[in-house]
Design a protein around this motif. Structure first.
Motif, PDB file in Angstrom:
ATOM      1  N   GLU A 100     -23.825 -26.810  15.718  1.00 28.48           N
ATOM      2  CA  GLU A 100     -25.296 -26.387  15.315  1.00 28.48           C
ATOM      3  C   GLU A 100     -24.933 -25.130  14.380  1.00 28.48           C
ATOM      4  O   GLU A 100     -24.326 -24.382  14.748  1.00 28.48           O
ATOM      5  N   PHE A 101     -25.920 -24.716  13.620  1.00 26.66           N
ATOM      6  CA  PHE A 101     -25.953 -23.611  12.733  1.00 26.66           C
ATOM      7  C   PHE A 101     -25.192 -23.482  11.715  1.00 26.66           C
ATOM      8  O   PHE A 101     -24.856 -22.487  10.912  1.00 26.66           O
ATOM      9  N   HIS A 102     -24.414 -24.749  11.306  1.00 26.27           N
ATOM     10  CA  HIS A 102     -23.112 -24.836  10.427  1.00 26.27           C
ATOM     11  C   HIS A 102     -23.394 -25.840   9.473  1.00 26.27           C
ATOM     12  O   HIS A 102     -22.596 -26.842   9.457  1.00 26.27           O
ATOM     13  N   ASP A 103     -24.384 -25.842   8.826  1.00 27.28           N
ATOM     14  CA  ASP A 103     -24.672 -27.079   7.856  1.00 27.28           C
ATOM     15  C   ASP A 103     -23.804 -26.575   6.842  1.00 27.28           C
ATOM     16  O   ASP A 103     -23.847 -25.439   6.438  1.00 27.28           O
ATOM     17  N   ARG A 104     -23.328 -27.655   5.935  1.00 29.19           N
ATOM     18  CA  ARG A 104     -22.752 -27.285   4.710  1.00 29.19           C
ATOM     19  C   ARG A 104     -23.265 -27.919   3.427  1.00 29.19           C
ATOM     20  O   ARG A 104     -23.843 -29.071   3.599  1.00 29.19           O
ATOM     21  N   ALA A 105     -23.236 -27.336   2.388  1.00 27.38           N
ATOM     22  CA  ALA A 105     -23.580 -27.783   1.236  1.00 27.38           C
ATOM     23  C   ALA A 105     -22.452 -28.087   0.207  1.00 27.38           C
ATOM     24  O   ALA A 105     -22.654 -28.848  -0.780  1.00 27.38           O
ATOM     25  N   ASN A 106     -21.178 -27.715   0.747  1.00 26.92           N
ATOM     26  CA  ASN A 106     -20.051 -28.233  -0.173  1.00 26.92           C
ATOM     27  C   ASN A 106     -19.178 -28.726   0.877  1.00 26.92           C
ATOM     28  O   ASN A 106     -18.710 -28.177   1.992  1.00 26.92           O
ATOM     29  N   LEU A 107     -18.524 -29.939   0.688  1.00 26.21           N
ATOM     30  CA  LEU A 107     -17.757 -30.579   1.545  1.00 26.21           C
ATOM     31  C   LEU A 107     -16.280 -30.669   1.114  1.00 26.21           C
ATOM     32  O   LEU A 107     -15.412 -31.592   1.669  1.00 26.21           O
ATOM     33  N   ASP A 108     -15.988 -29.811  -0.007  1.00 25.34           N
ATOM     34  CA  ASP A 108     -14.651 -29.791  -0.478  1.00 25.34           C
ATOM     35  C   ASP A 108     -13.707 -29.114   0.628  1.00 25.34           C
ATOM     36  O   ASP A 108     -14.147 -28.395   1.424  1.00 25.34           O
ATOM     37  N   LEU A 109     -12.501 -29.211   0.596  1.00 23.99           N
ATOM     38  CA  LEU A 109     -11.584 -28.502   1.434  1.00 23.99           C
ATOM     39  C   LEU A 109     -11.612 -26.889   0.909  1.00 23.99           C
ATOM     40  O   LEU A 109     -11.713 -26.607  -0.096  1.00 23.99           O
ATOM     41  N   THR A 110     -11.593 -26.326   1.919  1.00 20.73           N
ATOM     42  CA  THR A 110     -12.091 -24.867   1.820  1.00 20.73           C
ATOM     43  C   THR A 110     -10.729 -23.837   1.953  1.00 20.73           C
ATOM     44  O   THR A 110      -9.479 -24.684   2.211  1.00 20.73           O
ATOM     45  N   GLY A 111     -10.841 -22.538   1.620  1.00 18.81           N
ATOM     46  CA  GLY A 111      -9.522 -21.981   1.726  1.00 18.81           C
ATOM     47  C   GLY A 111      -8.660 -22.265   0.641  1.00 18.81           C
ATOM     48  O   GLY A 111      -9.005 -22.616  -0.444  1.00 18.81           O
TER      49      GLY A 111
END
Length: 739
Positions: free
Chosen positions: A484-495
């Motif tokens: 909840e409250f953590h929708d994402r617009a980018n699904l690439d690997l982060t960091g």
């Protein structure tokens, strides 16, 4: 003389009627009020407001509150709810299973039921009686933060899984110490909100609700007799679920015959006034929630006093309140809370996290692993001269591995990496233990972080790569990036996870990727460059051990995806049961398939896809009859052969297509599956039945009908066309299967 409601030998109906006749309007409204015990001041309202339910009770809070409730005028017991989504996870001693998305990859009905049975036993042992589970949302947009809570993208499969989970939770009788109430949520189409925006607006018509999103809930009510439904936060086509009388009363209670009760989600009633703005006051919001068919209002502190006033002023008929109270009290009596089970609380150490439950968690983790790529590197041989490098941010991260609903009601804000730590086996821990057993070498360099943009330990990584024969890289996401409250617009690997993988590849060391993630991610580079790719999503406390067993061939993977992976976030939504009609350009020399001009036609990985160390062949596929009369189920048979030298399990999948119909229908729709264990070099005869009613569509008049005409049945190992064998059949007559 004992009052009828206190007489355990009277029927539940008699006891409810007697108790209702003794209750004041204030006591009735109290039964409709649920407050979070974790919020300061709420437990003090128990006696004053005659509270009927609390949620978020941990430790001995439930027992202490129940003792107080027993001393009230009528002694009506409390019912306690908790988010035991994949185990009784808010208790540090309890068993944590793979999340719904992970467990669904097993395609194992019995496993889903057994996990729910264990969860029910552990929940009930702590004085709690009700889980806000299972989640029946259709997960078709991976940007949505709660995608990990779903059983994937297919509504039919979700319904099958939900029935098993509910039966596991609820058992044969509610008063058993192994049974709790289930709650099917979020009713309905919550996962379809625009842009993957949690709790936002869903542009879904009533026809689409009946065709796609309501069927899993209908199965939950009519086949599994679920005890409760939870109304979604959102609005469908402008009407909030909490204020939709058609949805709550007409469909669930009247058409389906729900004999349980409906609870709102967190502060839904308040939101009608403060967020969705369909009510001009909190009084109007409480009025709409009551008359629409909600029976219990979660975490709306204004509700109690407002509802009492609405009834006394004559705006709400007391009969509306009575119906809700009857539904709630009926379940309290069924649970035995007025009798022997009020204070049931055995020695927790004899129930929570016991070896048998941990063994089931391991089996769930093993069956849930999906092998998405293997160029032949797996299984590895654990020889004494083998040198393994374990790396990546999720190699030793309990929070990332267990995922959402594992640490507390505040989710990411309440995480503690020591919570469940002593019962969790991470990938690093599993390989370190295996190294001691087999005698090979293992080294660990974290290398990168899911959130930090700094590339960690570059020199250490380069040195370790020089000495490594193979790399196990554990990448993905972590709890701060989902839920909840953590929708994402980018699904690439982060960091710097992608940079970590590219550095490993540049060093020329064979790369095995373990995807520890809450959702499908956009990982085409991994699909192309890794030697092997394993996906366990959030795999539970035994997830690391399960990965180790697959890598070394101690377990032959059988999991298959229940959700598609996109190449790129711009491809979303991408799901297997798409429609025809997307413009495709044709020329004299080339056929251009339906696709974006800058993106492949198919997903990166498709629904139903998953590899094994075995190779399976399908043959002798036949239908018992090719002409289907009304209400006649379809019977098919086939032979599956294991052509390899290793025992394995395949998941046979059946899809159908309605060639021509009065409304548009998908190119294929799942209508059957079966797990088939096959010994090496052996064959198994498989028979399956497709229900006639599963061929139905919802027409423009909102009727559920199977239309006459030509159909195809497709049988194979995944939803991909190249994996399917097609047989045609005909339905002779248009038939209504439901109103």
């Amino acid at each position: 003389m004992t009052d009828i409601y206190q007489n355990k030998h009277a029927t539940i109906e008699e006891r409810v009627a007697d108790l209702l006749s003794r209750m004041t309007i204030e006591e009735k409204i109290g039964q409709l009020t649920q407050l979070p015990a974790s919020v300061e001041g709420n437990t003090e309202k128990l006696e004053e407001w005659h509270i009927g339910s609390y949620l978020h009770c941990t430790g001995d809070t439930a027992i202490r509150l129940q003792e107080r409730a027993a001393k009230t005028r009528l002694g009506i017991p409390l019912i306690f709810g908790i988010d035991a989504i994949h185990g009784h996870c808010f208790d540090n001693d309890a068993t944590v299973f793979p999340t719904q998305l992970a467990a669904s990859s097993s395609w194992d009905r019995e496993l889903i039921r057994d996990m729910a049975k264990v969860t029910a036993k552990e929940v009930r042992a702590t004085g709690i009686h009700w889980t806000f589970s299972p989640v029946l949302c259709v997960g078709r947009d991976a940007r949505w933060g709660r995608i990990n809570e779903t059983y994937g993208e297919d509504a039919w499969l979700i319904g099958e899984m939900a029935v098993e989970a509910i039966k596991g939770y609820q058992g044969e009788r509610f008063s058993s110490p192994d049974s709790i109430l289930a709650c099917a949520k979020h009713y309905v189409a919550y996962g379809e909100t625009v842009g993957g925006r949690d709790a936002y607006e869903a542009d879904v018509s009533r026809r689409k609700l009946k065709a796609l999103f309501l069927p899993p809930f209908k199965k939950a009510v009519q086949e599994a007799h679920v005890a409760s439904l939870m109304a979604g936060y959102h609005a469908n086509d402008g009407v909030p679920c909490t204020a939709d009388k058609w949805l709550l009363t007409d469909v669930a209670k009247t058409d389906w015959g729900l004999d349980g009760f409906i609870v709102t989600d967190w502060e839904n009633v308040t939101s009608l006034y403060t967020k969705q703005k369909v009510s001009a006051s909190i009084e109007e919001a409480c009025y709409r929630a009551l008359v629409s068919g909600n029976d219990m209002m979660m975490s709306t502190v204004e509700f109690y006093e407002t509802a009492v006033r609405l009834v006394k002023d004559g705006r709400v008929d007391e009969a509306v309140v009575n119906d809700a109270v009857i539904r709630i009290l009926t379940k309290k009596f069924a649970l035995g809370l007025f009798d022997d089970m009020r204070f049931y609380c055995p020695d927790r150490h004899e129930v929570l996290g016991i070896p048998a439950h941990r063994d089931l968690a391991l089996q769930a983790s093993l069956k849930s692993i999906v092998m998405l790529k293997n160029d032949g590197i797996l299984p590895l041989t654990p020889s004494k001269d083998l040198r393994v490098l374990v790396t990546g941010p999720n190699a030793d991260d309990v929070i990332a591995q267990l995922g959402d609903w594992s640490f507390g009601s505040m989710q990411a804000g309440a995480t503690d990496d020591q919570f469940h730590r002593d019962k969790t086996v991470t990938t690093l821990q599993a390989f370190q233990a295996a190294a001691k057993h087999y005698g090979f070498q293992v080294e660990y360099v974290k290398g990168a972080d899911c959130l930090d943009e700094e590339f960690e330990q570059v020199a250490e990584l380069d040195r370790a790569l020089e000495n490594a024969d193979v790399v196990i890289a554990c990448v993905g996401d972590t709890l701060a990036q989902n839920g909840e409250f953590h929708d994402r617009a980018n699904l690439d690997l982060t960091g710097k996870q992608q940079a970590l993988l590219e550095r490993i590849k540049a060093a020329g060391v064979p790369l095995i990727v373990n995807l520890v993630a809450s959702k499908p991610m956009t990982i085409p580079w991994i699909a192309e460059h890794a030697n092997a790719l394993l996906c366990g999503f959030n795999s539970g406390t035994q997830g690391g051990e399960a990965i180790k067993r697959v890598v070394f061939g101690e377990y032959n993977p059988s999991g298959k995806l229940t959700i598609s992976f996109p190449y790129h976030v711009g491809q979303l939504p991408v799901f297997y049961n798409k429609y025809e009609g997307w413009h495709a350009q044709h020329s004299q020399h080339t056929e251009f398939k339906e696709r974006y001009i800058d993106m492949p036609e198919q997903p990166l990985f498709c629904f139903g896809e998953g590899l094994s160390f075995s190779q399976f062949e399908y043959r002798d596929i036949a239908l018992k009859q090719r002409v289907i009369e009304p209400h006649s189920d379809i019977e098919l048979s086939l032979t599956v052969t294991n052509q390899s030298d290793i025992d394995g399990t395949d998941i046979v999948q059946v899809y159908f297509n309605d060639h021509f119909s009065s409304v548009t229908t998908p190119i294929k729709t799942l209508c059957g599956f079966q797990r088939v264990a096959i010994a090496a070099k052996e064959s198994v005869e498989v028979t399956m039945t497709v229900k006639f009613s599963d061929l139905a569509l919802v027409n423009a008049e909102l009727e559920e009908v199977v239309e006459a005409g030509a159909f195809s049945l497709m049988v194979g190992a995944s939803s991909k066309d190249e994996d399917l064998h097609t047989l045609d059949f005909e339905v002779t007559q248009t038939t209504t299967v439901s109103s």
